[in-house]
Scaffold this motif. Structure first.
Motif, mmCIF file in Angstrom:
data_model
loop_
_atom_site.group_PDB
_atom_site.id
_atom_site.type_symbol
_atom_site.label_atom_id
_atom_site.label_comp_id
_atom_site.label_asym_id
_atom_site.label_seq_id
_atom_site.Cartn_x
_atom_site.Cartn_y
_atom_site.Cartn_z
ATOM 1 N N ASP A 157 94.388 53.078 41.409
ATOM 2 C CA ASP A 157 93.614 53.097 40.183
ATOM 3 C C ASP A 157 93.219 54.550 39.909
ATOM 4 O O ASP A 157 92.277 55.064 40.486
ATOM 5 C CB ASP A 157 92.365 52.214 40.332
ATOM 6 C CG ASP A 157 91.500 52.250 39.098
ATOM 7 O OD1 ASP A 157 91.943 52.788 38.079
ATOM 8 O OD2 ASP A 157 90.367 51.744 39.170
ATOM 9 N N PHE A 158 93.951 55.213 39.026
ATOM 10 C CA PHE A 158 93.657 56.604 38.723
ATOM 11 C C PHE A 158 92.497 56.730 37.751
ATOM 12 O O PHE A 158 91.995 57.824 37.527
ATOM 13 C CB PHE A 158 94.899 57.296 38.157
ATOM 14 C CG PHE A 158 95.991 57.460 39.173
ATOM 15 C CD1 PHE A 158 95.970 58.509 40.069
ATOM 16 C CD2 PHE A 158 97.019 56.540 39.248
ATOM 17 C CE1 PHE A 158 96.964 58.654 41.015
ATOM 18 C CE2 PHE A 158 98.026 56.685 40.193
ATOM 19 C CZ PHE A 158 97.998 57.738 41.081
ATOM 20 N N GLY A 159 92.076 55.616 37.168
ATOM 21 C CA GLY A 159 90.903 55.625 36.313
ATOM 22 C C GLY A 159 91.257 55.698 34.844
ATOM 23 O O GLY A 159 92.292 56.235 34.448
ATOM 24 N N ARG A 160 90.379 55.139 34.047
ATOM 25 C CA ARG A 160 90.505 55.249 32.599
ATOM 26 C C ARG A 160 89.246 55.918 32.084
ATOM 27 O O ARG A 160 88.177 55.824 32.678
ATOM 28 C CB ARG A 160 90.636 53.870 31.925
ATOM 29 C CG ARG A 160 91.661 52.921 32.536
ATOM 30 C CD ARG A 160 93.047 53.486 32.686
ATOM 31 N NE ARG A 160 93.592 54.022 31.445
ATOM 32 C CZ ARG A 160 94.716 54.749 31.385
ATOM 33 N NH1 ARG A 160 95.371 55.040 32.490
ATOM 34 N NH2 ARG A 160 95.168 55.186 30.239
ATOM 35 N N PRO A 175 86.940 55.950 47.452
ATOM 36 C CA PRO A 175 87.513 56.104 46.122
ATOM 37 C C PRO A 175 86.444 55.930 45.053
ATOM 38 O O PRO A 175 85.289 55.647 45.381
ATOM 39 C CB PRO A 175 88.524 54.958 46.065
ATOM 40 C CG PRO A 175 87.856 53.873 46.861
ATOM 41 C CD PRO A 175 87.153 54.586 47.985
ATOM 42 N N HIS A 176 86.815 56.078 43.797
ATOM 43 C CA HIS A 176 85.898 55.701 42.738
ATOM 44 C C HIS A 176 86.019 54.197 42.513
ATOM 45 O O HIS A 176 87.046 53.594 42.850
ATOM 46 C CB HIS A 176 86.187 56.470 41.454
ATOM 47 C CG HIS A 176 87.535 56.208 40.857
ATOM 48 N ND1 HIS A 176 88.667 56.910 41.214
ATOM 49 C CD2 HIS A 176 87.957 55.309 39.924
ATOM 50 C CE1 HIS A 176 89.705 56.465 40.532
ATOM 51 N NE2 HIS A 176 89.306 55.481 39.747
ATOM 52 N N LEU A 211 89.019 45.515 43.294
ATOM 53 C CA LEU A 211 88.375 44.324 42.741
ATOM 54 C C LEU A 211 86.883 44.572 42.564
ATOM 55 O O LEU A 211 86.290 44.172 41.559
ATOM 56 C CB LEU A 211 88.606 43.128 43.670
ATOM 57 C CG LEU A 211 87.986 41.808 43.215
ATOM 58 C CD1 LEU A 211 88.666 41.300 41.952
ATOM 59 C CD2 LEU A 211 88.074 40.764 44.329
ATOM 60 N N ALA A 212 86.259 45.243 43.516
ATOM 61 C CA ALA A 212 84.827 45.518 43.438
ATOM 62 C C ALA A 212 84.495 46.337 42.197
ATOM 63 O O ALA A 212 83.484 46.092 41.517
ATOM 64 C CB ALA A 212 84.362 46.251 44.694
ATOM 65 N N GLY A 213 85.336 47.317 41.893
ATOM 66 C CA GLY A 213 85.093 48.112 40.697
ATOM 67 C C GLY A 213 85.128 47.281 39.431
ATOM 68 O O GLY A 213 84.306 47.447 38.530
ATOM 69 N N GLU A 214 86.071 46.340 39.371
ATOM 70 C CA GLU A 214 86.156 45.459 38.212
ATOM 71 C C GLU A 214 84.921 44.564 38.122
ATOM 72 O O GLU A 214 84.389 44.327 37.027
ATOM 73 C CB GLU A 214 87.429 44.606 38.313
ATOM 74 C CG GLU A 214 87.602 43.559 37.226
ATOM 75 C CD GLU A 214 87.864 44.157 35.859
ATOM 76 O OE1 GLU A 214 87.956 43.371 34.899
ATOM 77 O OE2 GLU A 214 87.970 45.399 35.736
ATOM 78 N N VAL A 215 84.435 44.090 39.244
ATOM 79 C CA VAL A 215 83.233 43.247 39.264
ATOM 80 C C VAL A 215 82.029 44.035 38.763
ATOM 81 O O VAL A 215 81.227 43.532 37.963
ATOM 82 C CB VAL A 215 82.990 42.711 40.683
ATOM 83 C CG1 VAL A 215 81.604 42.097 40.811
ATOM 84 C CG2 VAL A 215 84.058 41.683 41.044
ATOM 85 N N LEU A 216 81.865 45.260 39.210
ATOM 86 C CA LEU A 216 80.742 46.080 38.752
ATOM 87 C C LEU A 216 80.829 46.328 37.248
ATOM 88 O O LEU A 216 79.809 46.294 36.539
ATOM 89 C CB LEU A 216 80.711 47.401 39.512
ATOM 90 C CG LEU A 216 80.350 47.304 40.997
ATOM 91 C CD1 LEU A 216 80.505 48.656 41.671
ATOM 92 C CD2 LEU A 216 78.921 46.789 41.181
ATOM 93 N N ARG A 217 82.026 46.583 36.763
ATOM 94 C CA ARG A 217 82.197 46.791 35.323
ATOM 95 C C ARG A 217 81.818 45.532 34.541
ATOM 96 O O ARG A 217 81.093 45.607 33.542
ATOM 97 C CB ARG A 217 83.652 47.181 35.034
ATOM 98 C CG ARG A 217 83.918 47.540 33.577
ATOM 99 C CD ARG A 217 85.410 47.736 33.318
ATOM 100 N NE ARG A 217 86.163 46.489 33.432
ATOM 101 C CZ ARG A 217 86.222 45.572 32.479
ATOM 102 N NH1 ARG A 217 85.572 45.739 31.336
ATOM 103 N NH2 ARG A 217 86.933 44.465 32.657
ATOM 104 N N LEU A 218 82.272 44.376 35.020
ATOM 105 C CA LEU A 218 81.987 43.124 34.326
ATOM 106 C C LEU A 218 80.505 42.779 34.344
ATOM 107 O O LEU A 218 80.004 42.099 33.442
ATOM 108 C CB LEU A 218 82.789 41.981 34.957
ATOM 109 C CG LEU A 218 84.298 42.010 34.748
ATOM 110 C CD1 LEU A 218 84.977 40.972 35.617
ATOM 111 C CD2 LEU A 218 84.648 41.806 33.279
#
Length: 431
Positions: free
Chosen positions: A3-6, A84-85, A418-425
């Motif tokens: 995940d290079f980030g958006r 990572p981020h 997956l954790a990053g997606e959860v935090l975003r949601l």
């Protein structure tokens, strides 16, 4: 795939697109490219305030979080680079206490990427070069640097002894075998000894190297680690020489104050050792004065997202008790299993195909009421058949909605992506 980030900033996104064209990591680790890149950039790694350098398989990020909080409690300005981020690339670079802004990040990445032409650097080498370049330009009192992969040949190990106040090594275990256990002459054959050897590679002559208590390591790993420290002339200490590790807290030894206790803010019994490691790294060095009061305050104030983090009430979690952890190796599984020991929990799991499903399932086996497997966005992940008795769900919101309203906690685990997606949601973007 990484995940290079958006980014919502088009100038930052243009540089992230350039980053995405780089390798995650070359097939074999080495320091030649990062050294040449540092040279082209004017050797910013030699212009930093004192650095605290932390390696380990698990716990190094938490240790860095405690270091940062303790140093900031002292009133110091702290640069930090971690990986990572989770949601935004900016999380990897913190300048004097604040995440790097988009208007600084875009030209910084452009400068480093331009300077790296012809070197074929990895994504992480460019990131570390950008971090050190930014650190050299923004005034601060101290730096905290987390190793990315291994230690001996990690890009952060371009740091030289003159820059480093203290090194620390958190918990050790097997992970990233394709890099850290790759055949090489002159290294230990035993896998755990090799891990200890690689992590201890950050040791520097005359710079204190602090470990957990010896009993927390595999004997082979600790022996290899000790040999490396001795061979380079790094004074070796463990956190029990300065901070007594106790159940529920860590106590600073009586040559300071018998009654002072460090109570970590980050959940999990293992954080007692991590807070003790951070405190010992600060107590053992003489580059940056830090008071006992700052150690105590920092222990209570540190945060580290997606490591046994209880989600706040939000659009995803609602009012339910939901825990989030991005760990994916056996060490992380043991920690999560210990945290939920004697409790019942619903597990929502997403894990990359390259990871071992039993790493989390086995330690949690006596606690699991249900298992729901979900995809890891933009990555190849295990399906439900990899987790005995698991149901499938297309995403985390659907998995949560399908669980019974029985008052039991929910654990979302298996991947930092997956954790990053959860935090975003859940509108909990790390800041």
């Amino acid at each position: 795939m990484l995940d290079f980030g958006r980014s919502d900033d088009p100038q930052v996104q243009a540089q992230l697109d350039r980053l995405s064209g780089l390798s995650i990591q070359r097939g074999r680790l080495e320091l030649d490219a990062i050294r040449e890149l540092m040279e082209r950039l004017g050797n910013p790694h030699r212009k930093l305030p004192p650095v605290f350098h932390v390696a380990g398989t698990n716990g190094k990020g938490s240790t860095c979080a405690f270091l940062r909080a303790m140093l900031e409690a002292q009133g110091l300005r702290v640069h930090v680079t971690t990986s990572p981020h989770l949601v935004r690339y900016n999380e990897r670079i913190r300048l004097a206490g604040e995440l790097i802004s988009d208007d600084v990040l875009a030209p910084l990445l452009a400068e480093v990427l331009d300077a790296s032409e012809g070197l074929s650097p990895s994504f992480f080498e460019v990131t570390i070069a950008a971090s050190f370049l930014a650190f050299s330009r923004v005034p601060a009192d101290v730096c905290v640097v987390e190793v990315g992969l291994g230690g001996r040949l990690d890009a952060t190990n371009v740091l030289e002894s003159e820059a480093v106040a203290a090194c620390g090594i958190a918990a050790l275990g097997i992970d990233h075998e394709q890099f850290l256990l790759a055949p090489e002459d002159g290294v230990p054959d035993d896998p755990m000894a090799r891990i200890g050897f690689e992590k201890a590679g950050i040791a520097k002559k005359g710079v204190p190297l602090v470990t957990l208590l010896e009993e927390y390591y595999d004997d082979r790993a600790y022996e290899a680690l000790s040999k490396v420290a001795w061979s380079v002339g790094a004074p070796l200490y463990d956190n029990g020489q300065w901070v007594y590790v106790d159940q529920g807290s860590a106590q600073i030894l009586d040559h300071f104050d018998q009654d002072v206790r460090l109570i970590p803010s980050i959940p999990g019994e293992h954080q007692i050792s991590n807070v003790a490691l951070a405190a010992t790294m600060l107590l053992i060095q003489d580059s940056v004065p830090v008071s006992i009061a700052s150690l105590v305050a920092g222990a209570k104030e540190a945060t580290w997202p997606a490591r046994m983090q209880r989600l706040s009430a939000g659009p995803l979690a609602g009012q339910r008790e939901v825990w989030l952890d991005g760990g994916h190796n056996p060490n992380a599984g043991a920690i999560v299993g210990e945290f939920f020991s004697g409790k019942q929990v619903h597990l929502i799991i997403g894990m990359l195909e390259a990871k071992d499903p039993t790493a989390l399932i086995d330690p949690l086996s006596t606690s699991l009421v249900s298992i729901t497997a979900v995809p890891v966005p933009a990555h190849e992940a295990h399906g439900p058949s990899a987790f005995a008795g698991a149901k499938a769900s297309p995403d985390v919101p659907s998995a949560l909605a399908a669980l019974p309203d029985d008052g039991l906690p929910v654990l979302i685990a298996g991947s930092l992506y997956l954790a990053g997606e959860v935090l975003r949601l859940n509108d909990e973007i790390p800041d």
